[in-house]
Write a protein that holds these residues in place. Structure first.
Motif, PDB file in Angstrom:
ATOM      1  N   ASN A 144      -6.136   4.929  10.711  1.00 38.65           N
ATOM      2  CA  ASN A 144      -7.087   3.730  10.551  1.00 38.65           C
ATOM      3  C   ASN A 144      -6.859   3.105   8.337  1.00 38.65           C
ATOM      4  OD1 ASN A 144      -8.896   4.234  12.545  1.00 38.65           O
ATOM      5  ND2 ASN A 144     -10.058   5.590  12.008  1.00 38.65           N
ATOM      6  N   ASP A 145      -7.311   3.191   7.993  1.00 34.91           N
ATOM      7  CA  ASP A 145      -7.392   2.204   6.777  1.00 34.91           C
ATOM      8  C   ASP A 145      -6.611   3.696   6.216  1.00 34.91           C
ATOM      9  OD1 ASP A 145      -9.719   3.941   6.606  1.00 34.91           O
ATOM     10  OD2 ASP A 145     -10.569   1.479   5.378  1.00 34.91           O
ATOM     11  N   HIS A 146      -6.567   4.591   6.032  1.00 32.39           N
ATOM     12  CA  HIS A 146      -5.810   5.292   5.121  1.00 32.39           C
ATOM     13  C   HIS A 146      -4.935   5.506   4.914  1.00 32.39           C
ATOM     14  CE1 HIS A 146     -10.169   6.445   4.018  1.00 32.39           C
ATOM     15  NE2 HIS A 146     -10.153   7.220   5.321  1.00 32.39           N
ATOM     16  N   VAL A 147      -3.780   5.540   4.123  1.00 28.97           N
ATOM     17  CA  VAL A 147      -2.428   5.509   4.027  1.00 28.97           C
ATOM     18  C   VAL A 147      -2.277   6.943   2.803  1.00 28.97           C
ATOM     19  CG1 VAL A 147      -0.488   4.772   3.889  1.00 28.97           C
ATOM     20  CG2 VAL A 147      -2.172   3.385   5.025  1.00 28.97           C
ATOM     21  N   ILE A 148      -1.864   7.617   3.666  1.00 30.50           N
ATOM     22  CA  ILE A 148      -1.261   8.654   1.998  1.00 30.50           C
ATOM     23  C   ILE A 148       0.185   9.923   2.258  1.00 30.50           C
ATOM     24  CG2 ILE A 148      -1.290  10.200   1.629  1.00 30.50           C
ATOM     25  CD1 ILE A 148      -4.131  10.415   1.342  1.00 30.50           C
ATOM     26  N   VAL A 149       0.906   9.318   0.856  1.00 33.09           N
ATOM     27  CA  VAL A 149       2.601   9.269   0.826  1.00 33.09           C
ATOM     28  C   VAL A 149       2.370  10.349   0.107  1.00 33.09           C
ATOM     29  CG1 VAL A 149       4.582   9.143  -0.466  1.00 33.09           C
ATOM     30  CG2 VAL A 149       2.747   7.228   0.936  1.00 33.09           C
TER      31      VAL A 149
ATOM     32  N   ALA B  14       0.609  -1.432  -0.409  1.00 36.52           N
ATOM     33  CA  ALA B  14      -0.048   0.113   0.065  1.00 36.52           C
ATOM     34  C   ALA B  14       0.519   1.366   0.371  1.00 36.52           C
ATOM     35  CB  ALA B  14      -0.939  -0.418   0.640  1.00 36.52           C
ATOM     36  N   VAL B  15       1.577   1.554   0.709  1.00 34.92           N
ATOM     37  CA  VAL B  15       2.421   2.875   0.822  1.00 34.92           C
ATOM     38  C   VAL B  15       3.895   2.456  -0.275  1.00 34.92           C
ATOM     39  CG1 VAL B  15       4.706   3.569   1.808  1.00 34.92           C
ATOM     40  CG2 VAL B  15       3.054   2.750   3.199  1.00 34.92           C
ATOM     41  N   ALA B  16       4.181   1.190  -1.145  1.00 34.05           N
ATOM     42  CA  ALA B  16       5.009   1.159  -2.630  1.00 34.05           C
ATOM     43  C   ALA B  16       4.008   1.635  -3.181  1.00 34.05           C
ATOM     44  CB  ALA B  16       5.566   0.134  -2.782  1.00 34.05           C
ATOM     45  N   GLY B  17       2.920   1.033  -3.520  1.00 35.46           N
ATOM     46  CA  GLY B  17       1.598   1.616  -4.559  1.00 35.46           C
ATOM     47  C   GLY B  17       1.196   3.562  -4.094  1.00 35.46           C
ATOM     48  N   ALA B  18       1.378   3.998  -3.185  1.00 34.13           N
ATOM     49  CA  ALA B  18       0.984   4.935  -3.076  1.00 34.13           C
ATOM     50  C   ALA B  18       2.376   5.881  -3.102  1.00 34.13           C
ATOM     51  CB  ALA B  18       0.376   5.203  -1.380  1.00 34.13           C
ATOM     52  N   ALA B  19       3.186   6.312  -2.935  1.00 35.63           N
ATOM     53  CA  ALA B  19       4.355   6.384  -3.383  1.00 35.63           C
ATOM     54  C   ALA B  19       5.100   6.566  -4.896  1.00 35.63           C
ATOM     55  CB  ALA B  19       5.744   5.590  -2.766  1.00 35.63           C
ATOM     56  N   ARG B  20       4.137   5.177  -5.267  1.00 35.53           N
ATOM     57  CA  ARG B  20       5.042   5.201  -6.802  1.00 35.53           C
ATOM     58  C   ARG B  20       3.217   6.466  -6.928  1.00 35.53           C
ATOM     59  NH1 ARG B  20       7.791   2.449 -10.048  1.00 35.53           N
ATOM     60  NH2 ARG B  20       6.786   1.958 -11.453  1.00 35.53           N
ATOM     61  N   GLU B  21       2.431   6.481  -6.799  1.00 44.01           N
ATOM     62  CA  GLU B  21       1.059   7.280  -7.479  1.00 44.01           C
ATOM     63  C   GLU B  21       1.840   8.610  -7.114  1.00 44.01           C
ATOM     64  OE1 GLU B  21      -1.766   9.042  -9.349  1.00 44.01           O
ATOM     65  OE2 GLU B  21      -1.306   7.123  -9.199  1.00 44.01           O
ATOM     66  N   ALA B  22       2.675   8.845  -5.911  1.00 41.45           N
ATOM     67  CA  ALA B  22       2.621  10.007  -5.629  1.00 41.45           C
ATOM     68  C   ALA B  22       4.201  10.706  -6.777  1.00 41.45           C
ATOM     69  CB  ALA B  22       3.106  10.516  -3.697  1.00 41.45           C
TER      70      ALA B  22
ATOM     71  N   GLY C 253      -0.363  10.794  -3.361  1.00 47.88           N
ATOM     72  CA  GLY C 253      -1.012   9.188  -3.494  1.00 47.88           C
ATOM     73  C   GLY C 253      -1.743   8.563  -2.087  1.00 47.88           C
ATOM     74  N   HIS C 254      -2.797   8.051  -2.779  1.00 53.57           N
ATOM     75  CA  HIS C 254      -3.902   7.517  -1.300  1.00 53.57           C
ATOM     76  C   HIS C 254      -3.732   5.822  -1.203  1.00 53.57           C
ATOM     77  CE1 HIS C 254      -7.277   6.172   0.013  1.00 53.57           C
ATOM     78  NE2 HIS C 254      -7.389   6.761   1.451  1.00 53.57           N
ATOM     79  N   ARG C 255      -4.140   4.720  -0.434  1.00 52.86           N
ATOM     80  CA  ARG C 255      -4.520   3.612  -0.588  1.00 52.86           C
ATOM     81  C   ARG C 255      -5.122   3.022   0.970  1.00 52.86           C
ATOM     82  NH1 ARG C 255      -2.627   4.427  -4.462  1.00 52.86           N
ATOM     83  NH2 ARG C 255      -1.328   3.056  -6.383  1.00 52.86           N
ATOM     84  N   ALA C 256      -5.491   2.351   0.311  1.00 51.89           N
ATOM     85  CA  ALA C 256      -7.007   1.509   1.464  1.00 51.89           C
ATOM     86  C   ALA C 256      -5.872   0.548   1.860  1.00 51.89           C
ATOM     87  CB  ALA C 256      -8.224   1.449   1.662  1.00 51.89           C
ATOM     88  N   VAL C 257      -5.905   0.056   3.952  1.00 49.41           N
ATOM     89  CA  VAL C 257      -5.357  -1.089   3.673  1.00 49.41           C
ATOM     90  C   VAL C 257      -6.632  -1.308   5.309  1.00 49.41           C
ATOM     91  CG1 VAL C 257      -3.301  -1.082   3.199  1.00 49.41           C
ATOM     92  CG2 VAL C 257      -3.389  -0.146   5.440  1.00 49.41           C
TER      93      VAL C 257
END
Length: 139
Positions: free
Chosen positions: A109-114, A78-86, A133-137
């Motif tokens: 909670n379930d929101h991870v933002i980079v 999730a963090v890697a994906g949010a980082a790549r999106e950013a 970038g945002h992902r939900a986990v």
């Protein structure tokens, strides 16, 4: 207006990416922890195109080190994906140039933002670029 959910966490990640120094990072981290938001930040500088994988790796390592995520595949992804999106959002400005700045990571909670905030250098004509970038986990 009270911010909630991913919007609030996005603001926090941006604040971490815009922090001036380690002391301010520590203050912000403590303040956001009282609100139930886990945070981390990491500096980065170098050639953008050659460093994309290294930036993603440093983001994941910082998130794990600071307890933003657990050492499990889904949260790392999730963090890697949010980082790549950013990073994809700053690609057009930064490709082929040197960047320097900071990566902010926030989770509630379930929101991870980079968030990435980079100065993009070309001779003395510095530009800035911001990506998010945002992902939900699962919490």
């Amino acid at each position: 207006m009270a911010l909630q959910g991913s919007r609030k966490v996005a603001r926090v990640a941006l604040e971490m990416a815009l922090s001036e120094d380690r002391e301010q990072e520590k203050q912000l981290k403590a303040m956001f922890a009282r609100e139930g938001i886990k945070t981390a930040a990491v500096d980065y500088g170098g050639d953008f195109a050659a460093s994309i994988a290294k930036i993603v790796e440093r983001t994941v390592v910082a998130a794990k080190r600071e307890g933003v995520i657990r050492d499990v595949h889904a949260e790392e992804g999730a963090v890697a994906g949010a980082a790549r999106e950013a990073l994809s959002q700053v690609l057009n400005k930064a490709f082929g140039l040197n960047v320097g700045g900071k990566i902010g990571i926030a989770r509630q909670n379930d929101h991870v933002i980079v968030a990435v905030f980079f100065g993009v250098g070309l001779l003395h004509l510095d530009e800035v670029a911001v990506g998010l970038g945002h992902r939900a986990v699962s919490s």
